[in-house]
Write a protein that holds these residues in place. Sequence first.
Motif, PDB file in Angstrom:
ATOM      1  N   ILE A   1       3.740   8.580   9.570  1.00  0.00           N
ATOM      2  CA  ILE A   1       3.279   8.439   8.278  1.00  0.00           C
ATOM      3  C   ILE A   1       3.343   7.001   7.979  1.00  0.00           C
ATOM      4  CG2 ILE A   1       3.193   8.859   5.716  1.00  0.00           C
ATOM      5  CD1 ILE A   1       3.742  11.725   6.634  1.00  0.00           C
ATOM      6  N   VAL A   2       4.550   6.244   8.073  1.00  0.00           N
ATOM      7  CA  VAL A   2       4.865   5.083   7.693  1.00  0.00           C
ATOM      8  C   VAL A   2       4.278   4.081   8.432  1.00  0.00           C
ATOM      9  CG1 VAL A   2       7.005   3.553   7.429  1.00  0.00           C
ATOM     10  CG2 VAL A   2       7.321   5.857   6.622  1.00  0.00           C
TER      11      VAL A   2
ATOM     12  N   ARG B   1       0.763  -1.243  -0.053  1.00  0.00           N
ATOM     13  CA  ARG B   1      -0.056   0.038   0.050  1.00  0.00           C
ATOM     14  C   ARG B   1       0.890   1.471  -0.035  1.00  0.00           C
ATOM     15  NH1 ARG B   1      -5.321  -0.643   1.664  1.00  0.00           N
ATOM     16  NH2 ARG B   1      -6.041  -2.744   1.759  1.00  0.00           N
ATOM     17  N   ARG B   2       0.517   2.269  -0.822  1.00  0.00           N
ATOM     18  CA  ARG B   2       1.215   3.630  -0.788  1.00  0.00           C
ATOM     19  C   ARG B   2       2.437   3.723  -1.447  1.00  0.00           C
ATOM     20  NH1 ARG B   2      -1.671   7.159   2.476  1.00  0.00           N
ATOM     21  NH2 ARG B   2      -1.145   8.425   0.815  1.00  0.00           N
TER      22      ARG B   2
ATOM     23  N   HIS C   1       0.338  -0.153   9.767  1.00  0.00           N
ATOM     24  CA  HIS C   1      -0.700  -0.678  10.339  1.00  0.00           C
ATOM     25  C   HIS C   1      -2.071  -0.963   9.250  1.00  0.00           C
ATOM     26  CE1 HIS C   1       0.683  -0.862  14.439  1.00  0.00           C
ATOM     27  NE2 HIS C   1       1.023   0.519  14.122  1.00  0.00           N
ATOM     28  N   SER C   2      -2.066  -0.119   8.285  1.00  0.00           N
ATOM     29  CA  SER C   2      -3.114  -0.310   7.052  1.00  0.00           C
ATOM     30  C   SER C   2      -3.060  -1.652   6.617  1.00  0.00           C
ATOM     31  CB  SER C   2      -3.023   0.862   6.396  1.00  0.00           C
ATOM     32  OG  SER C   2      -4.188   0.778   5.132  1.00  0.00           O
ATOM     33  N   ALA C   3      -1.776  -1.893   6.104  1.00  0.00           N
ATOM     34  CA  ALA C   3      -1.235  -3.271   5.486  1.00  0.00           C
ATOM     35  C   ALA C   3      -1.757  -4.318   6.534  1.00  0.00           C
ATOM     36  CB  ALA C   3       0.111  -2.991   5.113  1.00  0.00           C
ATOM     37  N   ILE C   4      -1.267  -4.173   7.736  1.00  0.00           N
ATOM     38  CA  ILE C   4      -1.358  -5.385   8.734  1.00  0.00           C
ATOM     39  C   ILE C   4      -3.102  -5.363   8.925  1.00  0.00           C
ATOM     40  CG2 ILE C   4      -1.127  -5.827  11.130  1.00  0.00           C
ATOM     41  CD1 ILE C   4       1.402  -6.314   9.441  1.00  0.00           C
TER      42      ILE C   4
ATOM     43  N   SER D   1     -12.159  -1.086   0.230  1.00  0.00           N
ATOM     44  CA  SER D   1     -13.077  -1.859   1.065  1.00  0.00           C
ATOM     45  C   SER D   1     -14.168  -0.878   1.811  1.00  0.00           C
ATOM     46  CB  SER D   1     -12.158  -2.140   2.106  1.00  0.00           C
ATOM     47  OG  SER D   1     -11.575  -1.279   2.982  1.00  0.00           O
ATOM     48  N   GLU D   2     -13.929   0.490   1.671  1.00  0.00           N
ATOM     49  CA  GLU D   2     -14.975   1.239   2.342  1.00  0.00           C
ATOM     50  C   GLU D   2     -16.227   1.572   1.471  1.00  0.00           C
ATOM     51  OE1 GLU D   2     -11.870   1.997   2.267  1.00  0.00           O
ATOM     52  OE2 GLU D   2     -11.310   2.214   4.570  1.00  0.00           O
ATOM     53  N   ASP D   3     -15.925   1.466   0.003  1.00  0.00           N
ATOM     54  CA  ASP D   3     -17.119   1.779  -1.045  1.00  0.00           C
ATOM     55  C   ASP D   3     -17.701   0.485  -1.195  1.00  0.00           C
ATOM     56  OD1 ASP D   3     -15.890   4.420  -1.006  1.00  0.00           O
ATOM     57  OD2 ASP D   3     -14.828   3.804  -2.665  1.00  0.00           O
TER      58      ASP D   3
END
Length: 399
Positions: free
Chosen positions: A188-189, A27-28, A194-197, A59-61
Amino acid sequence: MIIRPYYMERLRTYRDMPLVKILAGIRRCGKSTILEMLRDDLLSCGIHTDHIIRIRYTSEDLDDGMTDKDMYNTIKEKMTGSGRYYLLLDEVQEIDGWEKAVNSLLENADTDIYVTGSNSKLMSGEISTYLTGRYVSIPVYTLSFAEYLEFKKERNFSTRELLNEYIRMGGFPIVAFGQFDQRSAYQIVEGIYHSAITNDITRRHNIANFALFNRVVKYVVENVGKTFSTNAIVKFLKSEGRSLSVEAVYNYLEWLEKAFVIYRCPRYDLQGKSVLKTQEKFYLADSSFKYCILGFNPKSIASMLENIVYFELRRREYEVYIGKNEAREIDFVAVRRDERIYVQVCRVLPEESDREVANLLEIRDHYPKYVVTLDEFAAGNINGVKIVHLADFLLSGEY
């Protein structure tokens, strides 16, 4: 928007070929921006905006659920005219069965299809079933040092100063594009990590004991550049009074790989000319992951130099292995078609540099051999082994 030429060249190479182009990475790392670059390039080539369909799936959409048929029908509804349509589909792994929809669009419509994703579910057996021989995978990594310099070209700093910053701050485009101090960059990292995890591992695989999973991740991060096995992790956890099976650890490592958080580097026996199944190394998708999790420690730079060199070799389309030559270890054996190079990485070259290059000199072939270092005073050639500063290695097209 700063262009990343390597990826644009790859995409141009496969343009209008009957292949699904799959851009996959953490991600990112810049996949969505690469699609934006592609869109601009298509427009500059005379493709009408109505024939470029860009859809981002998050996923939100998709909380209400979207099937592969919904995906197919939604795209078909946008194809109202004649002629070829260029489909730029972002984060498709959020849709179960996306490969069926993409296969139908490839077969039943005049399309040129590009998809991105941040989970190697993109490379699952389902793709082999529906897209056999009709897709090409283009791995996307965080910024190379050459790309990082492009992001920072407005700043009045030397290449060496920016290399030191790159080692500490990593290569996520969002960090490189901004003017962040070290603490802000690591925050930021940490959010990316945490988003990936959360999205690609714990939620997808219903991990109940997150604390135990997180301890395994921390062990891997602490041991970047060191060989270890799943059994070693189990024994380590046992020493801390924790219990986890070898199978569970194996699954954790596999899931981290599939989310592109870590990359596995197998060992290669130079005598037996075979890939070994034990004592592999793992590298982090970006060196900043280590620092955001454990904090920056100058003593850890040596392992992160290995991390940086490993990904530079991957970017240059080498298959990368740890070399085992009897009792000696070679940091990297990099193979690309009929080419091969050997690379040792060290922070500072010792005064008795023969010791550092001895394991390379033991290899009895004529492929190029390098020692890559941060040592400003080490350069030249020792008995055929080239001593190269890290900046020169990362910026030269010679290797």
